[in-house]
Design a protein around this motif. Structure first.
Motif, mmCIF file in Angstrom:
data_model
loop_
_atom_site.group_PDB
_atom_site.id
_atom_site.type_symbol
_atom_site.label_atom_id
_atom_site.label_comp_id
_atom_site.label_asym_id
_atom_site.label_seq_id
_atom_site.Cartn_x
_atom_site.Cartn_y
_atom_site.Cartn_z
ATOM 1 N N ILE A 317 -20.747 -43.595 -7.496
ATOM 2 C CA ILE A 317 -22.081 -44.112 -7.767
ATOM 3 C C ILE A 317 -22.861 -44.102 -6.455
ATOM 4 O O ILE A 317 -22.408 -44.677 -5.455
ATOM 5 N N VAL A 318 -24.024 -43.446 -6.466
ATOM 6 C CA VAL A 318 -24.846 -43.356 -5.256
ATOM 7 C C VAL A 318 -26.261 -43.839 -5.551
ATOM 8 O O VAL A 318 -26.658 -43.960 -6.713
ATOM 9 N N ARG A 319 -27.013 -44.097 -4.497
ATOM 10 C CA ARG A 319 -28.424 -44.454 -4.667
ATOM 11 C C ARG A 319 -29.178 -43.342 -5.382
ATOM 12 O O ARG A 319 -28.911 -42.153 -5.164
ATOM 13 N N ARG A 320 -30.137 -43.717 -6.200
ATOM 14 C CA ARG A 320 -30.918 -42.719 -6.939
ATOM 15 C C ARG A 320 -31.591 -41.734 -6.003
ATOM 16 O O ARG A 320 -31.725 -40.543 -6.309
ATOM 17 N N SER A 321 -32.031 -42.208 -4.836
ATOM 18 C CA SER A 321 -32.784 -41.369 -3.906
ATOM 19 C C SER A 321 -31.917 -40.393 -3.125
ATOM 20 O O SER A 321 -32.448 -39.581 -2.358
ATOM 21 N N THR A 322 -30.600 -40.445 -3.284
ATOM 22 C CA THR A 322 -29.727 -39.524 -2.569
ATOM 23 C C THR A 322 -30.070 -38.086 -2.962
ATOM 24 O O THR A 322 -30.035 -37.746 -4.152
ATOM 25 N N PRO A 323 -30.410 -37.219 -2.018
ATOM 26 C CA PRO A 323 -30.771 -35.834 -2.379
ATOM 27 C C PRO A 323 -29.635 -35.138 -3.118
ATOM 28 O O PRO A 323 -28.466 -35.249 -2.736
ATOM 29 N N VAL A 324 -29.984 -34.407 -4.178
ATOM 30 C CA VAL A 324 -28.947 -33.778 -4.998
ATOM 31 C C VAL A 324 -28.251 -32.635 -4.262
ATOM 32 O O VAL A 324 -27.132 -32.247 -4.634
ATOM 33 N N ASP A 325 -28.883 -32.102 -3.228
ATOM 34 C CA ASP A 325 -28.277 -30.998 -2.492
ATOM 35 C C ASP A 325 -27.665 -31.447 -1.172
ATOM 36 O O ASP A 325 -27.277 -30.619 -0.343
#
Length: 371
Positions: A317-325
């Motif tokens: 589970i990561v922060r929503r703002s974590t870049p997908v790339d």
């Protein structure tokens, strides 16, 4: 009470049950191919009888179960008033009772809550742990066991994941979803059948797989579980649980307002990702290990496994703002592991989110993405 599977050659047993019988990777393959079954000692069964059981459960939980047909499978969540996940259960009804398969650690808290919520309705929740146990595997493999059928309906729960149930919504892409490759059911068996299965396995008449194998297949299928993916902050949206455990258009229940608001007007604050891990050091993270971008902690591992085809994998589970790339790093007790992520829940998850088709990463491709 001694675990009867302790007599099986090579068996490794702990408080949760049979972990493996000597070769977890081979057991995974056999379990996936329908050549073995898994005694699920980390599950427990609750039973709700009474004429009002289905409408009562419908009013209390996230799932529409009032019209559940005998033998039909579904799953439900109990949410707090802020829409956070408190309990989860797999459900099959036999026409007279609703049978709930739950993670063992959640059984007593869920049962206590259900008993408090009876009021004057005709319902009787109880613990059936002394009567029955749970065996998992493919639908075909479970033909090797005799499920309980107190009302004439065999008690076999068929996992709906990752299909989108009526009233549900998918955040992860359906096209190419790894869960489509997973055939999984759970049979509720009498304790006498549980002991007989152990005796047959000890005699070499049936092949077993342990809990490690079952969980590795779950992780590879991106399948959330209460015991792993749920903490005190968890919303069902964060792990794509709306697809099988939430009915978005049924009547009111506790937490329903938050579920609707996050889905229709906002985005979940965190999101579930799949991680392909660097396997060069044969290290697996533990649940709770930090996920980082540089020195910035962006989340935590919830589940990890060594998969027989994909190698070391995990859910986090990561922060929503974590870049997908973004290339991620997992901080373990034995050092840092490079990790490539696949976005299960996209950052813009919600009613109008664009969910692109995601090409599955091979282990080689994952390694090439690391800095």
């Amino acid at each position: 009470m001694a675990d009867p599977f302790g007599a099986v050659p090579g068996a490794v047993i702990d408080d949760a049950g049979l972990q493996h019988v000597g070769n977890p990777l081979a057991e995974q393959r056999a379990l996936a191919q329908g050549a073995a079954v898994a005694p699920l000692g980390d599950r427990r069964v609750l039973v709700v009888s009474g004429e009002d059981r289905l409408t009562w459960l419908d009013s209390l939980t996230s799932q529409a179960v009032a019209g559940l047909a005998p033998g039909e499978s579904t799953e439900l969540l109990v949410l707090d008033p802020q829409g956070r996940v408190e309990h989860a259960a797999s459900v099959v009804d036999d026409g007279e009772s609703a049978w709930l398969i739950v993670d063992r650690a959640d059984a007593e808290p869920l049962l206590a809550w259900l008993r408090r919520m009876r009021f004057r309705l005709r319902v009787d929740p109880r613990d059936a742990d002394d009567e029955v146990a749970v065996v998992g595997g493919t639908a075909a493999a479970l033909a090797a066991v005799a499920p309980a059928a107190p009302s004439g309906i065999p008690l076999v729960w068929r996992d709906p994941w990752p299909a989108v149930s009526a009233g549900g919504h998918a955040y992860a892409p359906n096209d190419g979803h790894p869960g489509l490759e997973r055939d999984w059911s759970e049979a509720i068996v009498p304790r006498a059948e549980w002991a007989a299965l152990a005796a047959r396995a000890a005699a070499g008449e049936v092949a077993l797989a342990g809990l490690q194998a079952a969980d590795a297949l779950r992780v590879a299928a991106w399948r959330p579980r209460w015991a792993r993916e749920v903490d005190e902050r968890s919303l069902p949206h964060e792990s794509d649980w709306l697809r099988t455990a939430v009915h978005l258009s049924k009547g009111c229940y506790r937490g329903q307002e938050t579920v609707a608001k996050v889905h229709n007007l906002g985005h979940p604050p965190r999101r579930l990702v799949a991680l392909q891990l660097d396997g060069s050091d044969s290290v697996l993270p533990a649940p709770g290990d930090e996920v980082r971008i540089g020195d910035d902690v962006v989340g935590a591992v919830t589940s990890a496994a060594l998969h027989f085809e994909e190698g070391p994998i995990a859910l986090a589970i990561v922060r929503r703002s974590t870049p997908v790339d973004a290339g991620l790093v997992v901080a373990t007790a034995d050092g840092e592991l490079a990790a490539a992520q696949e976005a299960i829940v996209p950052p813009d998850a919600g009613a109008t989110a664009y969910v692109p088709r995601i090409t599955r990463l091979s282990r080689r491709a994952a390694a090439q993405r690391q800095p």
